[in-house]
Motif scaffolding. Structure first.
Motif, PDB file in Angstrom:
ATOM      1  N   GLU A 125      -5.167  -1.001 -14.726  1.00  0.00           N
ATOM      2  CA  GLU A 125      -6.257  -0.262 -13.670  1.00  0.00           C
ATOM      3  C   GLU A 125      -5.489  -0.425 -12.181  1.00  0.00           C
ATOM      4  N   ASP A 126      -4.345  -0.669 -11.576  1.00  0.00           N
ATOM      5  CA  ASP A 126      -3.296  -0.428  -9.779  1.00  0.00           C
ATOM      6  C   ASP A 126      -3.360   0.534 -10.202  1.00  0.00           C
ATOM      7  N   ALA A 127      -3.409   1.887 -11.268  1.00  0.00           N
ATOM      8  CA  ALA A 127      -3.537   2.788 -10.699  1.00  0.00           C
ATOM      9  C   ALA A 127      -3.985   3.724  -9.447  1.00  0.00           C
ATOM     10  N   ALA A 128      -5.320   2.951  -9.675  1.00  0.00           N
ATOM     11  CA  ALA A 128      -6.465   3.287  -8.031  1.00  0.00           C
ATOM     12  C   ALA A 128      -5.704   2.799  -7.584  1.00  0.00           C
ATOM     13  N   LEU A 129      -4.942   1.484  -6.701  1.00  0.00           N
ATOM     14  CA  LEU A 129      -4.339   1.495  -6.016  1.00  0.00           C
ATOM     15  C   LEU A 129      -3.629   2.739  -5.173  1.00  0.00           C
ATOM     16  N   ILE A 130      -2.891   3.565  -5.509  1.00  0.00           N
ATOM     17  CA  ILE A 130      -2.181   4.473  -5.372  1.00  0.00           C
ATOM     18  C   ILE A 130      -3.049   6.459  -4.547  1.00  0.00           C
ATOM     19  N   GLY A 131      -2.877   6.138  -3.412  1.00  0.00           N
ATOM     20  CA  GLY A 131      -3.443   7.352  -2.817  1.00  0.00           C
ATOM     21  C   GLY A 131      -2.654   8.424  -3.059  1.00  0.00           C
ATOM     22  N   ALA A 132      -3.574   9.186  -2.653  1.00  0.00           N
ATOM     23  CA  ALA A 132      -3.089  10.713  -2.960  1.00  0.00           C
ATOM     24  C   ALA A 132      -3.293  11.544  -2.250  1.00  0.00           C
ATOM     25  N   ALA A 133      -2.138  11.889  -1.645  1.00  0.00           N
ATOM     26  CA  ALA A 133      -2.189  13.431  -0.672  1.00  0.00           C
ATOM     27  C   ALA A 133      -1.505  14.780  -0.875  1.00  0.00           C
ATOM     28  N   ASN A 134      -1.713  15.909  -0.466  1.00  0.00           N
ATOM     29  CA  ASN A 134      -0.860  17.221  -0.340  1.00  0.00           C
ATOM     30  C   ASN A 134      -0.187  17.552   1.250  1.00  0.00           C
ATOM     31  N   TYR A 135       0.973  18.237   0.859  1.00  0.00           N
ATOM     32  CA  TYR A 135       1.632  18.531   1.681  1.00  0.00           C
ATOM     33  C   TYR A 135       0.682  19.242   3.105  1.00  0.00           C
ATOM     34  N   GLU A 136      -0.184  19.808   2.538  1.00  0.00           N
ATOM     35  CA  GLU A 136      -0.986  20.812   3.362  1.00  0.00           C
ATOM     36  C   GLU A 136      -2.160  20.338   4.236  1.00  0.00           C
ATOM     37  N   GLU A 137      -2.653  18.879   3.853  1.00  0.00           N
ATOM     38  CA  GLU A 137      -3.649  18.901   4.151  1.00  0.00           C
ATOM     39  C   GLU A 137      -3.715  17.030   4.671  1.00  0.00           C
ATOM     40  N   HIS A 138      -2.983  15.873   5.034  1.00  0.00           N
ATOM     41  CA  HIS A 138      -2.508  14.934   4.126  1.00  0.00           C
ATOM     42  C   HIS A 138      -1.055  14.347   5.570  1.00  0.00           C
TER      43      HIS A 138
ATOM     44  N   PRO B 206       1.196  -1.301  -0.145  1.00  0.00           N
ATOM     45  CA  PRO B 206      -0.110  -0.072  -0.055  1.00  0.00           C
ATOM     46  C   PRO B 206       0.352   1.345  -0.563  1.00  0.00           C
ATOM     47  N   VAL B 207       0.364   1.939  -0.339  1.00  0.00           N
ATOM     48  CA  VAL B 207       1.344   4.030  -0.969  1.00  0.00           C
ATOM     49  C   VAL B 207       0.124   4.791  -1.160  1.00  0.00           C
ATOM     50  N   VAL B 208       0.817   6.003  -0.264  1.00  0.00           N
ATOM     51  CA  VAL B 208      -0.262   7.439  -0.048  1.00  0.00           C
ATOM     52  C   VAL B 208       1.318   7.827  -1.165  1.00  0.00           C
ATOM     53  N   LEU B 209       1.348   9.063  -2.316  1.00  0.00           N
ATOM     54  CA  LEU B 209       1.783   9.099  -3.006  1.00  0.00           C
ATOM     55  C   LEU B 209       1.302  11.238  -2.638  1.00  0.00           C
ATOM     56  N   PHE B 210       2.579  11.929  -2.478  1.00  0.00           N
ATOM     57  CA  PHE B 210       1.944  12.959  -2.213  1.00  0.00           C
ATOM     58  C   PHE B 210       2.793  13.658  -2.879  1.00  0.00           C
ATOM     59  N   ASP B 211       2.168  15.779  -2.920  1.00  0.00           N
ATOM     60  CA  ASP B 211       3.001  16.614  -3.463  1.00  0.00           C
ATOM     61  C   ASP B 211       2.293  18.166  -2.929  1.00  0.00           C
ATOM     62  N   LEU B 212       3.010  19.178  -3.857  1.00  0.00           N
ATOM     63  CA  LEU B 212       2.133  19.869  -3.370  1.00  0.00           C
ATOM     64  C   LEU B 212       0.636  20.085  -3.828  1.00  0.00           C
ATOM     65  N   PRO B 213      -0.087  21.033  -3.270  1.00  0.00           N
ATOM     66  CA  PRO B 213      -1.260  20.907  -2.905  1.00  0.00           C
ATOM     67  C   PRO B 213      -1.542  21.782  -4.696  1.00  0.00           C
ATOM     68  N   ALA B 214      -2.555  21.683  -5.331  1.00  0.00           N
ATOM     69  CA  ALA B 214      -2.654  21.795  -6.334  1.00  0.00           C
ATOM     70  C   ALA B 214      -3.223  24.003  -6.158  1.00  0.00           C
ATOM     71  N   LYS B 215      -3.669  24.616  -7.245  1.00  0.00           N
ATOM     72  CA  LYS B 215      -3.159  26.298  -7.238  1.00  0.00           C
ATOM     73  C   LYS B 215      -4.685  26.157  -7.676  1.00  0.00           C
ATOM     74  N   GLU B 216      -5.585  24.904  -8.369  1.00  0.00           N
ATOM     75  CA  GLU B 216      -6.859  25.375  -9.039  1.00  0.00           C
ATOM     76  C   GLU B 216      -7.116  23.993  -9.306  1.00  0.00           C
ATOM     77  N   GLY B 217      -8.486  24.166  -8.671  1.00  0.00           N
ATOM     78  CA  GLY B 217      -9.475  22.515  -9.393  1.00  0.00           C
ATOM     79  C   GLY B 217      -9.164  21.826  -7.740  1.00  0.00           C
TER      80      GLY B 217
END
Length: 798
Positions: free
Chosen positions: A67-80, A31-42
């Motif tokens: 379809e296993d792309a859906a197993l990657i959790g999405a996160a950002n540094y501001e909220e998660h 299991p993996v969660v992938l982080f990046d900066l929060p998007a400025k729009e959307g």
């Protein structure tokens, strides 16, 4: 094995490397969660979500199935950031900027759990300097982890410690990366660009310089420095295009910024040709132009003098190509003494490589083995620089290199280290010995790591001179013929290794497999079919049957085909479990051999499929029978009203379209692996896991399957499939012969001209297979396909 458990991983940075590292973690079910900066729009996770979506489009594919792309959790540094507390491993993979990385560490440090390992995926920044931003409590759990691109396919991972890294942490991480991620680990010292990029990029720079010296074009250089030299087929300039010229320039700049005292420092200057390409945005393959440019179907090469692209395709001179086929000692002597510019160029780049590796060994690595493995696993070389040097005669080559240094021909004036000529290395004829590989800092030959993870590798990759045992000469041999060896390592599980070219299945191989089953049933707990290379079996040996066909036609082939089918059933119904240890290619008959085994244990990079239509035939060793039987089993597992034809159609499509699983994961989706089968990330653990599976099956009271009648879709199913095929033929999507072959496949998987739901046996379906297989052998268009494949290795479309 280490008790360190990785239940979840966080990857920081959704760029090219970060996203692909996350994809590989998903491939191995971490299991993996992938982080990046929060998007400025959307959506705030927009950057990560876009990166995850892009993973489905990349080639080569970073995911086993899209379809296993859906197993990657999405996160950002501001909220998660709180999610980091759930992760046992955090891999930072943001851009190669020291200031950005230090700032991120300050932000995440309060959220990292007490036992979590934090690792930076950097290609060359100082790990010790990066650790400066971390609190004292995290420093012992911080290190460098350098994946090579693309992470799914490249074996090498470099681990780099700092003065404060806990040894236990590095051991735990190495064990995880090896067994669970399937990577080959080298521990590097904390020096700029570590081992592989340090030696590899210096080698590429030397190659560019020597190519200019000897007036060679980029395509000729790539032909000389590719497979002919025992390196990656992409050679030098094409490799640079694939890596990205901007990425290469960044790695070069790391050398320039940090190695002012290096005796090779002048050779780190950015080549003008590279600077010119970058200045005009020609960054390589990712933008469609670099040292090469594709125009339509043509590949053009850069002509630096014209600063434009011209037709490519230049090749090595035949005399030089012949030199490269000679044994190492003779090869290097011929290259050094030749007046041919291409030969002189090759000697120069090899001399430069030996010189550079020897001068820098003590600074960048613990021992010579780590340098050679890094170059093999990270740059696709068959041999590392020290291996080739040793194979060619240690002191002889050392003398040649010294003479060139003294004559001013080398890249630097630095002399070879004293240990090259005096002491244990000179006495033993090289840096690699059965006791270990030379470590200048320890002044000793250092053995390989004894971590528990490596006890799972009966025959790990080895360096020349290490005295490693040949797998096919190991253990106790119980039977052998010209194309198969039957043996055991432990006296409990029998091993059958096909030794024929591409492990093609001939009557001789069939005979050996039957003998192996017989021996296993008498004395052993199970039988494992395994070979120590990247081919399980590429299929049936058509050439071996050619004399029979020429003499007796299809009538002569039918009995041989029945023997093969009977052998498959003998394996399926053996009194002990037969485990197919699949690695690399398992095509046609090789796929059928795996399908009839009690269990399959497959390396992640396994390519499995029924491909007979490519030579104008149908699967004839029980592959279609398997599809029909599995369809019935799957329909029965659902409910009494399940649509059998739906399950049949899936298998039919795979066989008729010659679909090959491009990973073990996709092969499971196609039905060539089932839920009970095991996928092994590291190829060198395959034999260990397969033998353990055989023992476990035996210990649990294994009994062969009971022969059963099973339902088929019958003539109505055939009619439905043929109707769809007719539309494809009439629409020009398939040829008339494709239609004919596919109709025969439909006839077998649906059970022939019987009512829907009729109960049949495997033997009945195999008789249908055999009849249709033999009829195609006599069809002129199938004969064209067979001859085309035998002559060119490429399928003929007719």
């Amino acid at each position: 094995m280490s008790r360190f458990q990785v239940r979840k991983v966080a990857v920081l940075g959704a760029g090219v490397m970060g996203a692909q590292i996350a994809a590989h973690l998903v491939n191995v079910k971490v299991p993996v969660v992938l982080f990046d900066l929060p998007a400025k729009e959307g959506p705030k996770n927009g950057i990560v979500l876009k990166a995850i979506e892009n993973l489905k489009k990349l080639k080569p594919a970073p995911l086993g199935v899209p379809e296993d792309a859906a197993l990657i959790g999405a996160a950002n540094y501001e909220e998660h950031l709180a999610l980091l507390g759930e992760c046992d491993l955090v891999i930072e993979a943001i851009a190669e900027r020291m200031d950005w990385k230090l700032d991120l560490y300050t932000k995440i440090a309060p959220h990292v759990a007490p036992r979590t390992i934090l690792a930076s995926n950097t290609s060359g920044l100082s790990i010790t300097r990066l650790s400066a931003a971390l609190p004292e409590s995290i420093k012992p759990r911080f290190c460098g982890i350098h994946f090579f691109n693309p992470p799914r396919y490249m074996a090498l991972v470099e681990l780099i410690d700092t003065p404060t890294t806990d040894d236990r942490v590095l051991d735990e991480l190495e064990s995880f990366v090896t067994t669970f991620l399937g990577k080959s680990v080298v521990r590097a010292k904390d020096t700029p660009n570590f081992i592989a990029n340090r030696v590899g990029i210096a080698g590429m720079l030397a190659t560019i310089k020597e190519a200019e010296t000897f007036g060679l074009s980029v395509d000729v250089v790539d032909d000389l420095t590719g497979k002919k030299l025992g390196r990656a087929s992409s050679g030098t300039f094409r490799t640079a295009d694939v890596v990205g010229l901007d990425t290469m320039a960044h790695v070069i700049k790391t050398l320039q910024d940090n190695l002012a005292d290096d005796p090779f420092y002048p050779s780190y200057a950015t080549p003008p040709v590279l600077s010119a390409l970058i200045a005009k945005g020609a960054l390589g393959q990712k933008v469609g132009a670099g040292f090469y440019k594709k125009v339509g179907k043509d590949i053009l090469r850069l002509d630096p003098a014209k600063q434009d692209y011209v037709p490519g395709g230049g090749k090595a001179d035949e005399i030089v190509a012949r030199m490269l086929k000679k044994p190492p000692a003779e090869r290097l002597k011929l290259l050094r003494e030749s007046s041919n510019p291409q030969a002189q160029f090759l000697w120069a780049i090899l001399r430069d490589a030996f010189h550079y590796a020897a001068v820098h060994l003590e600074d960048i690595a613990d021992n010579a083995r780590d340098v050679d493995f890094a170059m093999r696993w990270g740059f696709g070389m068959q041999q590392g620089p020290f291996e080739l040097w040793q194979a060619a005669g240690w002191l002889q080559v050392a003398g040649w290199v010294r003479d060139d240094i003294d004559a001013g021909k080398a890249l630097a004036k630095a002399p070879l280290p004293a240990w090259v000529f005096d002491g244990p290395v000179a006495e033993r004829g090289g840096v690699h010995t059965p006791e270990g590989s030379w470590s200048p800092s320890r002044q000793a030959f250092v053995p390989r790591s004894e971590l528990p993870a490596y006890q799972r590798q009966p025959f790990p990759e080895s360096v020349l001179g290490s005295g490693a045992v040949d797998a096919l000469k190991s253990g106790t041999e119980l039977y052998r013929n010209d194309e198969i060896r039957v043996w055991t390592l432990d006296g409990e599980v029998l091993i059958a290794s096909i030794t024929a070219k591409l492990h093609l299945i001939s009557p001789t191989v069939t005979e050996g497999l039957l003998k192996a089953v017989e021996i296993a049933e008498e004395t052993f707990q199970g039988l494992v079919i395994w070979s120590p290379d990247d081919v399980f079996s590429a299929g049936a040996n058509l050439e071996a049957l050619m004399p029979v066909f020429m003499k007796s036609g299809a009538k002569g082939i039918a009995p041989e085909e029945k023997k093969l089918q009977d052998a498959m059933l003998r394996i399926r119904y053996a009194g002990v479990p037969v485990v197919a240890a699949v690695r690399g290619l398992a095509l046609g008959g090789g796929c059928e051999l795996a399908l009839h085994s009690a269990r399959r244990v497959a390396a992640m990079e396994s390519y499995i499929g029924l491909v007979e239509v490519g030579v104008g035939l149908i699967p004839g060793a029980g592959g279609l029978t398997y599809i029909a039987r599995r369809a019935a089993e799957m329909a029965n597992a659902g409910n009494a009203n399940a649509d059998l034809l739906k399950f049949v159609t899936d298998g039919f499509t795979s066989a008729a379209m010659a679909k090959v699983g491009t990973s073990a994961i996709e092969s499971r989706k196609l039905g060539y692996l089932v839920d009970g089968d095991v996928i092994v990330p590291h190829k060198d653990e395959l034999l260990y896991v397969a033998t353990q599976q055989a023992k476990a099956l035996f210990a649990s009271g294994y009994r062969a399957p009971v022969k059963r009648l099973f339902p088929v879709a019958g003539r109505s199913g055939i009619a439905t499939i043929k109707g769809q095929l007719a539309n494809m033929r009439d629409g020009g999507f398939i040829s008339s012969h494709d239609f004919h072959i596919s109709a025969l496949i439909a006839d077998v998987v649906c059970g022939g001209e019987v009512d829907a739901g009729s109960l049949v046996t495997e033997e009945y379906l195999m008789a249908l297979e055999r009849r249709h297989f033999c009829s195609l052998l006599e069809h002129p268009k199938s004969q064209e396909r067979i001859m085309g494949m035998l002559q060119t290795g490429k399928p003929v479309r007719n």
